[in-house]
Design a protein around this motif. Structure first.
Motif, PDB file in Angstrom:
ATOM      1  N   ASN A 168      34.044  22.559  35.681  1.00 13.93           N
ATOM      2  CA  ASN A 168      32.812  23.154  35.097  1.00 13.93           C
ATOM      3  C   ASN A 168      32.887  24.741  35.406  1.00 13.93           C
ATOM      4  OD1 ASN A 168      30.208  23.847  34.148  1.00 13.93           O
ATOM      5  ND2 ASN A 168      29.332  22.318  35.386  1.00 13.93           N
ATOM      6  N   TYR A 220      36.500  26.463  33.657  1.00 14.31           N
ATOM      7  CA  TYR A 220      36.347  26.382  32.316  1.00 14.31           C
ATOM      8  C   TYR A 220      35.332  26.319  31.378  1.00 14.31           C
ATOM      9  CZ  TYR A 220      41.207  25.018  33.871  1.00 14.31           C
ATOM     10  OH  TYR A 220      42.408  24.926  34.418  1.00 14.31           O
ATOM     11  N   CYS A 221      34.511  25.285  31.918  1.00 11.00           N
ATOM     12  CA  CYS A 221      33.050  25.369  30.704  1.00 11.00           C
ATOM     13  C   CYS A 221      32.203  26.460  30.759  1.00 11.00           C
ATOM     14  CB  CYS A 221      32.740  24.035  31.417  1.00 11.00           C
ATOM     15  SG  CYS A 221      33.381  22.398  31.287  1.00 11.00           S
ATOM     16  N   GLN A 222      32.282  26.842  32.017  1.00 10.25           N
ATOM     17  CA  GLN A 222      31.132  27.981  32.088  1.00 10.25           C
ATOM     18  C   GLN A 222      31.655  29.401  31.226  1.00 10.25           C
ATOM     19  OE1 GLN A 222      30.180  29.121  35.923  1.00 10.25           O
ATOM     20  NE2 GLN A 222      28.524  29.993  35.494  1.00 10.25           N
ATOM     21  N   TRP A 240      28.202  26.292  26.768  1.00  2.00           N
ATOM     22  CA  TRP A 240      27.943  25.812  28.122  1.00  2.00           C
ATOM     23  C   TRP A 240      26.415  25.793  28.338  1.00  2.00           C
ATOM     24  CZ3 TRP A 240      26.277  28.432  32.836  1.00  2.00           C
ATOM     25  CH2 TRP A 240      26.204  27.468  33.718  1.00  2.00           C
ATOM     26  N   GLN A 245      37.831  20.667  23.019  1.00  4.10           N
ATOM     27  CA  GLN A 245      37.584  21.652  24.240  1.00  4.10           C
ATOM     28  C   GLN A 245      37.929  21.179  25.376  1.00  4.10           C
ATOM     29  OE1 GLN A 245      33.297  22.943  23.694  1.00  4.10           O
ATOM     30  NE2 GLN A 245      34.018  24.795  23.024  1.00  4.10           N
ATOM     31  N   ILE A 246      37.494  19.750  25.851  1.00  2.00           N
ATOM     32  CA  ILE A 246      37.732  19.228  26.924  1.00  2.00           C
ATOM     33  C   ILE A 246      39.293  18.951  27.088  1.00  2.00           C
ATOM     34  CG2 ILE A 246      37.278  17.129  28.567  1.00  2.00           C
ATOM     35  CD1 ILE A 246      34.553  17.061  27.118  1.00  2.00           C
ATOM     36  N   PHE A 277      40.838  21.928  27.984  1.00  3.50           N
ATOM     37  CA  PHE A 277      40.928  22.354  29.618  1.00  3.50           C
ATOM     38  C   PHE A 277      41.556  21.562  30.407  1.00  3.50           C
ATOM     39  CE2 PHE A 277      36.075  22.987  28.506  1.00  3.50           C
ATOM     40  CZ  PHE A 277      36.160  24.103  27.895  1.00  3.50           C
TER      41      PHE A 277
END
Length: 337
Positions: free
Chosen positions: A81, A84-86, A91, A125-126, A129
């Motif tokens: 999280n 990458y996600c942030q 997000w 996206q995932i 990552f």
């Protein structure tokens, strides 16, 4: 991240998909699928997941209930999280129960909401990552695997993989002269097996299990799963010699070699039957003689003549086998006939 799956909520099917993805990734790295030495899991869907855990691991050790320190996966999500996600425009924070200070700015989210991806876009996206995270660690991972003792590398066969994770076609198939014709997702495909014993079960009805990502091989199992055969999709040879490419001749030679062994197997089987039957006294078919039960005529419309011919042959055989054959004179024999 050896294996993963993406879904809208946790369920047993999603965990199974992650385990299947792990085995396929290991196969990509090392050319074979392997069982892990140990799986430590929580107790979610334990009854449904235990066969799958036991299938891909030598040992399964569920964590003690309410023992948060034993869990490895959940803390790793926090790393993903933050790393990458942030950084993504869409997000949405660390979670609805976390502190307000850790959430994304609501005004910012509202201003950019029209540029948010749909579900498929979020999945992409995932995937990106995880691929980036794998690239950073795969060299070290393969290095450690190469140094692992050989006795700890327990291979997971194609048969075991398909038995565990293979999807089902939903119907049964029976063996034909050219193998099995299987419909997978609306498309007919021809499969056959290079194991000679497969044809010993000609009347068997087979359930087919397959991997959607690789349809070159499928698994055929009977109802109680005591019979299992890995089938290969039939190799299509070019119509003209000029169209041949590398590998075509080798595949053709493989089929011809199998056919030769199949013919020899039939010859051996018939020879074995002959040896088993040789020496058994001829069975008296007097009571089961078709001509005694049915009126079947020859081309001249005669029935009794053919029936009596059979009686005479049986009498000749009986006299020829008797020890007193020399005491019976020819005249009496023909009178009796």
């Amino acid at each position: 991240i050896v294996g993963y799956a993406i879904g809208t909520g946790e369920c047993a099917a999603l965990i199974q998909e992650a385990l299947r993805n792990a085995e396929k990734h290991v196969e990509q790295l090392f050319g074979k699928m392997y069982r892990t030495q140990q799986i430590q899991s929580d107790h979610y869907a334990m009854s449904a997941m235990t066969p799958y855990y036991q299938g891909v691991a030598v040992r399964v050790t569920p964590a003690r209930v309410k023992n948060a320190k034993a869990k490895i996966i959940e803390p790793f999500f926090n790393t993903i999280n933050r790393k990458y996600c942030q950084l993504m425009l869409n997000w949405s924070g660390f979670g609805i129960t976390s502190n307000k200070e850790k959430q994304a700015n609501a005004d910012y989210i509202n201003a950019h909401k029209k540029s948010f991806p749909n579900f498929a876009g979020v999945c992409k996206q995932i995937d990106a990552f995880i691929q980036r995270d794998r690239e950073e660690k795969v060299a070290r991972y393969t290095e450690l695997f190469e140094h692992m003792p050989a006795e700890h590398k327990v291979e997971l066969s194609q048969e075991e993989f398909l038995l565990l994770f293979g999807e089902k076609t939903g119907y049964k198939n029976t063996l034909q002269g050219n193998g099995l014709k299987i419909t997978i997702r609306g498309q007919k495909r021809d499969y056959d097996c290079f194991d000679l014993t497969f044809r010993d079960h000609f009347a068997q009805k087979w359930e087919i299990r397959y991997d959607p990502s690789d349809l070159t091989k499928v698994l055929a199992v009977n109802e109680d799963e005591t019979l299992r055969y890995v089938l290969e999709e039939k190799y299509v040879q070019p119509m003209a010699l000029v169209e041949r490419k590398a590998g075509d001749k080798a595949q053709l030679d493989r089929v011809e070699k199998f056919n030769e062994s199949l013919i020899q197997n039939i010859v051996d089987w018939r020879e074995e039957n002959w040896n088993n039957l040789h020496g058994i006294p001829e069975i008296d078919t007097h009571e089961t003689d078709t001509l005694r039960k049915l009126i079947i005529t020859d081309s001249r419309g005669q029935h009794k003549d053919r029936r009596n011919d059979r009686n005479a042959r049986q009498l000749v055989t009986s006299i020829a086998d008797a020890e007193t054959v020399e005491s019976i004179n020819e005249t009496n024999f023909y009178n009796l006939y």
